[in-house]
Structure formats: structure tokens, C-alpha cells
Write an enzyme that holds these catalytic residues in place. Sequence first.
Site, mmCIF file in Angstrom:
data_model
loop_
_atom_site.group_PDB
_atom_site.id
_atom_site.type_symbol
_atom_site.label_atom_id
_atom_site.label_comp_id
_atom_site.label_asym_id
_atom_site.label_seq_id
_atom_site.Cartn_x
_atom_site.Cartn_y
_atom_site.Cartn_z
ATOM 1 N N GLU A 1 15.908 -7.350 -5.707
ATOM 2 C CA GLU A 1 15.462 -8.052 -7.140
ATOM 3 C C GLU A 1 15.138 -6.849 -8.056
ATOM 4 O O GLU A 1 14.061 -6.509 -8.239
ATOM 5 C CB GLU A 1 14.358 -9.014 -7.080
ATOM 6 C CG GLU A 1 14.613 -10.148 -8.032
ATOM 7 C CD GLU A 1 14.618 -9.642 -9.407
ATOM 8 O OE1 GLU A 1 16.055 -9.933 -10.097
ATOM 9 O OE2 GLU A 1 13.734 -9.214 -9.982
ATOM 10 N N THR B 1 8.065 4.855 -13.727
ATOM 11 C CA THR B 1 7.593 5.170 -15.216
ATOM 12 C C THR B 1 8.972 5.068 -15.938
ATOM 13 O O THR B 1 10.104 5.696 -15.345
ATOM 14 C CB THR B 1 6.664 6.225 -15.222
ATOM 15 O OG1 THR B 1 7.445 7.553 -15.037
ATOM 16 C CG2 THR B 1 5.546 6.216 -14.321
ATOM 17 N N GLY C 1 0.914 -0.990 -0.030
ATOM 18 C CA GLY C 1 -0.173 -0.058 0.097
ATOM 19 C C GLY C 1 0.974 1.419 -0.023
ATOM 20 O O GLY C 1 1.114 1.821 1.035
ATOM 21 N N GLU D 1 9.592 7.688 -17.940
ATOM 22 C CA GLU D 1 10.017 9.141 -17.707
ATOM 23 C C GLU D 1 10.914 9.308 -16.553
ATOM 24 O O GLU D 1 11.945 9.966 -16.496
ATOM 25 C CB GLU D 1 8.783 9.999 -17.703
ATOM 26 C CG GLU D 1 8.068 10.215 -19.058
ATOM 27 C CD GLU D 1 7.135 9.081 -19.226
ATOM 28 O OE1 GLU D 1 6.837 8.293 -18.554
ATOM 29 O OE2 GLU D 1 6.749 8.719 -20.293
ATOM 30 N N SER E 1 1.124 3.395 -3.311
ATOM 31 C CA SER E 1 0.541 4.699 -4.263
ATOM 32 C C SER E 1 -0.997 4.889 -3.701
ATOM 33 O O SER E 1 -1.489 4.370 -3.167
ATOM 34 C CB SER E 1 0.406 4.125 -5.554
ATOM 35 O OG SER E 1 1.515 3.653 -6.189
ATOM 36 N N SER F 1 -2.050 -4.097 -5.915
ATOM 37 C CA SER F 1 -1.973 -5.355 -6.562
ATOM 38 C C SER F 1 -2.230 -6.316 -5.747
ATOM 39 O O SER F 1 -1.551 -6.762 -4.709
ATOM 40 C CB SER F 1 -0.768 -5.616 -7.519
ATOM 41 O OG SER F 1 -0.568 -4.502 -8.261
HETATM 42 C C1 LIG Z 1 1.180 -3.051 -12.892
HETATM 43 C C2 LIG Z 1 1.072 -2.220 -11.896
HETATM 44 C C3 LIG Z 1 0.993 -2.680 -10.631
HETATM 45 C C4 LIG Z 1 1.192 -1.658 -9.350
HETATM 46 N N1 LIG Z 1 1.135 -2.284 -8.219
HETATM 47 C C5 LIG Z 1 1.242 -1.422 -7.283
HETATM 48 C C6 LIG Z 1 1.136 -1.793 -5.735
HETATM 49 O O1 LIG Z 1 0.895 -3.111 -5.620
HETATM 50 N N2 LIG Z 1 1.187 -1.073 -4.561
HETATM 51 C C7 LIG Z 1 1.181 0.554 -4.988
HETATM 52 O O2 LIG Z 1 1.367 1.063 -3.938
HETATM 53 N N3 LIG Z 1 1.137 0.936 -6.370
HETATM 54 C C8 LIG Z 1 1.212 -0.158 -7.381
HETATM 55 N N4 LIG Z 1 1.469 0.560 -8.760
HETATM 56 C C9 LIG Z 1 1.225 1.907 -8.849
HETATM 57 C C10 LIG Z 1 2.736 2.572 -9.277
HETATM 58 O O3 LIG Z 1 3.450 2.497 -8.275
HETATM 59 C C11 LIG Z 1 2.197 3.823 -9.831
HETATM 60 O O4 LIG Z 1 1.477 3.649 -11.058
HETATM 61 C C12 LIG Z 1 3.455 4.547 -10.441
HETATM 62 O O5 LIG Z 1 4.388 4.761 -9.378
HETATM 63 C C13 LIG Z 1 3.145 5.795 -11.056
HETATM 64 O O6 LIG Z 1 2.329 6.644 -10.340
HETATM 65 P P1 LIG Z 1 1.109 7.190 -11.084
HETATM 66 O O7 LIG Z 1 0.374 6.370 -11.822
HETATM 67 O O8 LIG Z 1 0.235 8.053 -10.066
HETATM 68 O O9 LIG Z 1 1.375 8.141 -12.476
HETATM 69 P P2 LIG Z 1 2.070 9.594 -12.171
HETATM 70 O O10 LIG Z 1 3.035 9.570 -11.205
HETATM 71 O O11 LIG Z 1 0.954 10.553 -11.652
HETATM 72 O O12 LIG Z 1 2.554 10.036 -13.570
HETATM 73 C C14 LIG Z 1 1.818 10.164 -14.580
HETATM 74 C C15 LIG Z 1 2.608 10.754 -15.752
HETATM 75 O O13 LIG Z 1 3.468 11.869 -15.476
HETATM 76 C C16 LIG Z 1 5.016 11.394 -15.855
HETATM 77 N N5 LIG Z 1 5.706 11.906 -14.472
HETATM 78 C C17 LIG Z 1 5.588 11.941 -13.182
HETATM 79 N N6 LIG Z 1 6.594 12.743 -12.566
HETATM 80 C C18 LIG Z 1 7.386 12.888 -13.662
HETATM 81 C C19 LIG Z 1 8.603 13.402 -13.821
HETATM 82 N N7 LIG Z 1 9.244 13.883 -12.280
HETATM 83 N N8 LIG Z 1 9.501 13.647 -14.760
HETATM 84 C C20 LIG Z 1 8.947 13.312 -16.028
HETATM 85 N N9 LIG Z 1 7.557 12.771 -15.973
HETATM 86 C C21 LIG Z 1 7.250 12.544 -14.910
HETATM 87 C C22 LIG Z 1 5.028 9.799 -15.678
HETATM 88 O O14 LIG Z 1 5.987 9.219 -16.094
HETATM 89 C C23 LIG Z 1 3.652 9.287 -16.143
HETATM 90 O O15 LIG Z 1 3.792 9.413 -17.635
HETATM 91 C C24 LIG Z 1 1.276 -0.337 -9.568
HETATM 92 C C25 LIG Z 1 1.415 0.063 -10.947
HETATM 93 C C26 LIG Z 1 1.252 -0.831 -12.111
HETATM 94 C C27 LIG Z 1 1.265 -0.243 -13.247
#
Ligand SMILES: Cc1cc2nc3c(=O)[nH]c(=O)nc-3n(C[C@H](O)[C@H](O)[C@H](O)COP(=O)(O)OP(=O)(O)OC[C@H]3O[C@@H](n4cnc5c(N)ncnc54)[C@H](O)[C@@H]3O)c2cc1C
Length: 386
Positions: free
Chosen positions: A237, A368, A120, A370, A122, A154
Amino acid sequence: MDFSWSEEHQAFRQEVQAFIRTHWSGGSARGGADEASRSYVKALADNGWLTLAWPKQYGGRGASHFQQLIFMEESSINGVPNGGQGADRVGPVLMIHGTQKQKDEHLPKIAHGEVNWCQGFSEPGAGSDLASLQTRAVRDGDEFVINGQKIWTSGARHADWIHVLTRTDGQAAKHRGITYFMLNMKTPGITVRPIQQMHGGAEFNETFFEDVRVPAENIIGEENRGWYIAATALDFERSGIFRMAGMIGPFNRLTEFAKQPDSAGVGRRIADTDENRLKLADTATEMIVARYLGYRVTWMQSKGLVPNAESSVSKSFGTELQQRNARRGINMLGLYGMLSKGEPRAPLGGEYSQLYLSTVSATIAGGTSEVNRNIIATRGLGLPRG
Ligand SMILES: Cc1cc2nc3c(=O)[nH]c(=O)nc-3n(C[C@H](O)[C@H](O)[C@H](O)COP(=O)(O)OP(=O)(O)OC[C@H]3O[C@@H](n4cnc5c(N)ncnc54)[C@H](O)[C@@H]3O)c2cc1C
């Protein structure tokens, strides 16, 4: 770096392959909630392989970094479960930062495959910029009371425990007011709501906390120091070899399909165009690159070095390759490539349309593309921050 495998490594790989052949009866390794996955995880635990890399004193096998990589690679090639968060995140963090009581309570259960963990971290307003998280934990005697919301958790629906980041000091600089807790998912006040994804699955969840009481003794490490401890959790890992290894099966099946005489009107065309031959050759080449980028990360770890930009290179290249492979496959299959699982005329049982949809998230999960490029630019190339 020495790219050849020692005899000992080769023997270990064969041991892993034999184990998988004997114990895996087929299922969906993703999510790990079905019976086949549970019984395989139990077999891994009985063999000490669930926690392969853990020291023997905690129920592991004290495996080397490269043994761990081989295990991960073979597990991904064969699409079998490989451990989960308890084994690869929570356990190692507790070994470093946990109290004796926490170790005694949780490590044996993780090593025996008795508990599923979810993460937990995000929140709707905190992803890449995780330190801006807002879920609050307020002290009340020997307990804390948690209120707030997590998202993208997840596997939360099937999890027994969650490791969760909360804000405990709203006045401190944002990285300094965060506390890291362990919580039983059955604690009153926790609600999990699944999120339907475009590929049909619902592995993600929203997790809500409403006046959830957690004993202070469930803090991992010190109060308000959770950020730095969570960073350790995310460090385990990082070779990312599973991404490339998970592509091998689908890629080989696509290549074999391309060699078949006319199959549903699609196979012949694949083999007959130069463009398609080049697409397969490109993916084959890039898979070798991705594999060695992953090996480099493990090699650094084995030498006591801390991979940094190297992990980001491996992560962004590997995940973008997953997407390129899916896109090339779909394009090669033409309109048939659009057919989904269950449609009788779908080539390869709709595997590539499924991959196309499911790999979208690859460049988001775990940092991501980026954000990883920012790391490569600043820490790898020494460029100034924007
Ligand atoms: C398959 C999968 C499993 C996941 N499992 C978990 C889980 O079990 N527990 C959990 O807590 N989270 C989980 N997540 C969440 C994941 O950690 C977040 O999706 C990730 O950290 C990105 O955050 P966001 O989705 O809020 O996107 P945002 O951070 O809002 O980003 C949106 C866009 O802005 C860009 N961006 C943001 N900051 C910058 C920067 N500084 N410079 C340039 N571009 C930027 C990003 O690259 C992206 O394109 C999971 C995500 C996925 C896809």
C-alpha cells in the site's frame, strides 16, 4: 492511464460508503483503541474487508488494486479505521516468506481482527538509516535472546504482537546481519513507555527489550536476511491516497466555514479577502494533483510494474500538502486559528490548530521528505549519489 472509473468501481465505492454509514458509530480512527474503532474493525473482519486485498484462500476477498485504493480512499475521507499493520504488512509478508505453521497461526487471527500489531523498526540511532539498528538477538539453542531499544513504536501500548528487526550478526555488512522476528508483546522483558506528543496524543512509544526470549521459529524468513524481507513489508500500500483523502473532510469544512456569514468574527474575513480565496483555490488544485499521483502508483501496481520514485513523489507531495493545508487554514483563521480543541471560540472546534500540530510528523513518518527527494533524484532522474 485511464482516469475514469468503471461502473464496477463506482458500484464498489457505493458499497463501501454504505458499509461505513451502517457500521461506523464515530470514534477516533487514529490508534484504533477505542470501542467504536474495535467494533468497526470487527465488522470489517466479518465482511472480509479487513483483509480486502488478500487472496481468498487466506480469508481475503482477492480485491483488485483499484478496489483496495477505493476502500482506502473512502475510509480516509470518512475518518474510519482501515485495517492496520496486521492486515497490510505482517499478513502479506507471511504469505510470501512465512512458514506454513506461521501462516496457520497468524493469518486467520489477522483476518478476523483478533490481534493488533505494531512495528519495532526505528531506534534512537537508526531511523532513515535503518540498517544501522543495534538491538541484538543472540541465539541460545532453539531460542534467541533480545536486548535493546526501539522508539516511535506507534500503537505499542495496545498491540498484542510486534514485528521487530534485530541484529544477529555484528560482523556482516550492516544490511546482511539483520533478522526479522514476530514477538508476543506479553513476553517477559518487554517494557513499553508512551511518549507525549505536542498535539496532546501519545501514540508513540519507546519499547525496551531486556533478555526477551523468542523461539527461533518466530523468525520471518531466514536468519540474517531480515532486511530484504522487511523491505517487502514496507512496500505494501504505497499509493498514499489516505493522505490526500484524509484532507478532504477538513478542507471542505474550512471552505464551508469561509462561506458563512460572520461566525465568531472570523468567517466574514475569510471570504472577503482575495488572498484567502487564493489559498483555498491553491489547496483545491493541489489536492487534485495529489490524488492523481496516488492513482498513478496504484495504476502501476495494477499493471505489474513496481513504483519506486513514483511512490516518493506521491509521498513527499502528499505530506507537504497536508502541512500547507494546515498552515493556510491557520493563517486564514487568524488568531482564532490558534485556539485549541475544547475552547468554545475555536473555529471548527479547533480542527485546524490540531491539524497544524499533527501534520508536522507527516513528512517524517514512512521516509522523510529529504530521503524521498534523494530517491526521486537518483532512481527517478538518474542523478549520481552525493
Ligand atoms: C507518525 C510517525 C509514526 C511512526 N511509527 C513508527 C513505528 O510504528 N515503528 C517504527 O519503527 N518507526 C516509526 N516511526 C519512525 C520513523 O520511521 C522515523 O522517524 C523515520 O524513519 C526517520 O528517522 P528519524 O526520526 O530517526 O530521523 P533521522 O533519520 O535521524 O533524520 C533526521 C533528519 O535528517 C535527515 N536525513 C537523514 N538521512 C538523510 C539523507 N541520507 N539525506 C538527506 N537528509 C537526511 C532527515 O530527512 C531528517 O530531516 C514513525 C514516525 C512517525 C513520524
